[in-house]
Design a protein around this motif. Structure first.
Motif, PDB file in Angstrom:
ATOM      1  N   GLY A  79       0.825  -1.197   0.000  1.00  0.00           N
ATOM      2  CA  GLY A  79       0.000   0.000   0.000  1.00  0.00           C
ATOM      3  C   GLY A  79       0.862   1.250   0.000  1.00  0.00           C
ATOM      4  O   GLY A  79       2.095   1.180  -0.060  1.00  0.00           O
ATOM      5  N   THR A  80       0.223   2.411   0.116  1.00  0.00           N
ATOM      6  CA  THR A  80       0.948   3.680   0.035  1.00  0.00           C
ATOM      7  C   THR A  80       1.183   4.306   1.406  1.00  0.00           C
ATOM      8  O   THR A  80       1.286   5.521   1.533  1.00  0.00           O
ATOM      9  N   GLY A  81       1.262   3.475   2.457  1.00  0.00           N
ATOM     10  CA  GLY A  81       1.576   3.992   3.781  1.00  0.00           C
ATOM     11  C   GLY A  81       3.010   4.494   3.861  1.00  0.00           C
ATOM     12  O   GLY A  81       3.840   4.230   2.978  1.00  0.00           O
ATOM     13  N   GLY A  82       3.313   5.221   4.947  1.00  0.00           N
ATOM     14  CA  GLY A  82       4.635   5.822   5.084  1.00  0.00           C
ATOM     15  C   GLY A  82       5.762   4.813   5.095  1.00  0.00           C
ATOM     16  O   GLY A  82       6.804   5.020   4.450  1.00  0.00           O
ATOM     17  N   THR A  83       5.609   3.692   5.814  1.00  0.00           N
ATOM     18  CA  THR A  83       6.690   2.713   5.874  1.00  0.00           C
ATOM     19  C   THR A  83       6.874   2.012   4.535  1.00  0.00           C
ATOM     20  O   THR A  83       8.005   1.707   4.133  1.00  0.00           O
ATOM     21  N   ILE A 138      13.994  11.053   1.437  1.00  0.00           N
ATOM     22  CA  ILE A 138      13.325  11.178   0.139  1.00  0.00           C
ATOM     23  C   ILE A 138      14.335  11.591  -0.923  1.00  0.00           C
ATOM     24  O   ILE A 138      15.402  12.112  -0.612  1.00  0.00           O
ATOM     25  N   ASP A 139      13.973  11.369  -2.169  1.00  0.00           N
ATOM     26  CA  ASP A 139      14.772  11.875  -3.290  1.00  0.00           C
ATOM     27  C   ASP A 139      14.328  13.315  -3.534  1.00  0.00           C
ATOM     28  O   ASP A 139      13.465  13.592  -4.358  1.00  0.00           O
ATOM     29  N   VAL A 166      -1.769  15.523   2.638  1.00  0.00           N
ATOM     30  CA  VAL A 166      -1.651  14.149   2.154  1.00  0.00           C
ATOM     31  C   VAL A 166      -1.415  13.253   3.362  1.00  0.00           C
ATOM     32  O   VAL A 166      -0.380  13.355   4.026  1.00  0.00           O
ATOM     33  N   ALA A 167      -2.375  12.376   3.656  1.00  0.00           N
ATOM     34  CA  ALA A 167      -2.248  11.528   4.845  1.00  0.00           C
ATOM     35  C   ALA A 167      -3.386  10.533   4.898  1.00  0.00           C
ATOM     36  O   ALA A 167      -4.459  10.757   4.333  1.00  0.00           O
ATOM     37  N   GLY A 218       4.553   9.739  14.152  1.00  0.00           N
ATOM     38  CA  GLY A 218       5.939   9.313  14.287  1.00  0.00           C
ATOM     39  C   GLY A 218       6.907  10.162  13.493  1.00  0.00           C
ATOM     40  O   GLY A 218       8.018  10.455  13.939  1.00  0.00           O
ATOM     41  N   PHE A 219       6.502  10.568  12.303  1.00  0.00           N
ATOM     42  CA  PHE A 219       7.403  11.348  11.441  1.00  0.00           C
ATOM     43  C   PHE A 219       6.611  12.165  10.428  1.00  0.00           C
ATOM     44  O   PHE A 219       6.608  13.373  10.466  1.00  0.00           O
ATOM     45  N   GLY A 220       5.929  11.484   9.510  1.00  0.00           N
ATOM     46  CA  GLY A 220       5.193  12.183   8.464  1.00  0.00           C
ATOM     47  C   GLY A 220       6.028  12.383   7.214  1.00  0.00           C
ATOM     48  O   GLY A 220       6.570  13.461   6.969  1.00  0.00           O
ATOM     49  N   ILE A 221       6.158  11.310   6.421  1.00  0.00           N
ATOM     50  CA  ILE A 221       6.933  11.394   5.167  1.00  0.00           C
ATOM     51  C   ILE A 221       6.352  12.471   4.253  1.00  0.00           C
ATOM     52  O   ILE A 221       7.082  13.174   3.565  1.00  0.00           O
TER      53      ILE A 221
END
Length: 381
Positions: free
Chosen positions: A14-18, A172-173, A198-199, A279-282
């Motif tokens: 899926g498109t989760g942060g991890t 991230i790139d 976006v979340a 925790g962070f929030g990519i």
């Protein structure tokens, strides 16, 4: 000399942060390691095609219907077959303990688990997480927190961290993100300003406060649109809230998307309304790299990422009026927007680039050993 083999375990594609973090690391390492990405649950599979498009990467999905213990036995067989040099587990909890046991019993020397969120606050849950840390210590599986804020919360459990544990911020790139967003921004047809977030629509985030803040803005006759990217269990509840607040016509729920960078190109102010469980929030550092001024909740993770407010405005948790005021300030103050954007881009380059993140992970997975490309360097020289 064969290339090192690295196996990743993710909850799903899926498109989760991890999962997104795993995707970025896998891409970054495609020329250095042979990699296998294992889906623990088999679903969802939104990112499956992107993983399959990476060179020197194979995918494995746990058979449907297996419980955690049976998945552990299946993973043990897979590890024995592939003989990875290291296992990176992008899950924290029972699955990571089971995966770590499978790896240790199969002879893997280097393992580590990623922790993407701080421990919960209830007594029973904190005892449960302490037990997971104890199992991790027994299995010699470092727990790598995605931020210093999360590491502090783990230390506050008083259970003791496994040897080798250390915080490694997500990466991230940033150059690729900036270029893609700039391209999307250049073809945008300008209309009214857009505030975006976006979340996942879940209890860790605080979309409810953002909706109230946006209603305040509309009540002050500020013309703007609210764009919410993501899906989750609270979607219907939040859509109903938007209707009650009278902002449903100006609020767009677009669900889970793979064209997030294109959408970022259409956002004027980025809102990150969240809770202490963050925790962070990519998505937050993506917005920083994209050159979007940010308003975020003043919780430990956001405070850390935004440099205490130097790279974005911070507002008290749950305070919709303060959030609305900060959004209005950035919509109207060009000079302040520019200062925050410049500071944010500099901070991302220094602290949150994928190059920096990958080097830190390599120090955990392959400590006190020569770099994976040392042979190539010697041969080239």
């Amino acid at each position: 000399m064969r290339r090192r083999r690295l196996m990743h375990v993710v909850r799903g594609f899926g498109t989760g942060g991890t999962e997104m973090m795993c995707l970025r690391l896998t891409r970054h390492w495609q020329k250095r390691f042979d990699q296998c990405v294992v889906s623990w649950s088999g679903a969802p599979n939104t990112l499956e095609a992107e993983f399959r498009g990476i060179a020197n990467v194979t995918l494995e999905m746990a058979p449907a219907g297996l419980g955690n213990v049976a998945r552990g036995a299946w993973l043990h067989t897979l590890i024995r077959r592939d003989a990875p040099d290291a296992l990176l587990i992008h899950i924290f909890g029972h699955p990571h303990v089971i995966a770590a046991f499978a790896a240790r019993s199969a002879g893997v020397r280097a393992i580590a688990a990623m922790a993407g969120n701080p421990p919960p606050q209830t007594v029973g849950q904190r005892r449960h997480w302490s037990a997971i840390l104890a199992a991790s210590r027994f299995l010699r599986c470092p727990v790598v927190s995605c931020s210093k804020a999360v590491e502090r919360e783990f230390n506050n459990l008083g259970a003791g961290m496994p040897v080798g544990s250390a915080p490694i911020p997500n990466g991230i790139d940033d150059d690729a993100i900036a270029a893609a967003v700039d391209t999307a921004r250049n073809v945008r047809s300008k209309s009214r300003p857009v505030i975006g977030m976006v979340a996942r629509l879940n209890e860790i985030k605080d979309h409810a406060t953002l909706l109230h803040a946006f209603a305040y803005l509309r009540g002050r006759h500020v013309e703007a649109e609210l764009l919410l990217v993501g899906d989750g269990p609270l979607r219907r509840q939040l859509e109903e809230q938007a209707k009650r607040l009278g902002i449903s016509m100006q609020t767009r729920f677009v669900g889970e998307r793979v064209d997030v960078l294109d959408l970022l190109g259409g956002i004027d102010v980025y809102a990150f309304s969240t809770t202490r469980a963050e925790g962070f929030g990519i998505a937050l550092i993506e917005a920083m790299a994209a050159g979007i001024p940010i308003v975020a909740t003043d919780v430990p993770a956001c405070r850390e990422v935004l440099g205490g407010g130097a790279a974005g405005l911070l507002v008290p948790p749950g305070n919709a009026a303060a959030f609305a005021y900060a959004l209005s300030e950035l919509l109207q103050n060009d000079a302040r927007r520019c200062r925050l954007v410049e500071a944010a881009r500099d901070r991302v380059k220094r602290e949150y680039s994928i190059d920096v993140c990958a080097r830190r992970w390599e120090q955990v997975l392959f400590p006190a050993s020569e770099p994976a490309n040392a042979m190539e360097v010697r041969c080239a020289s």
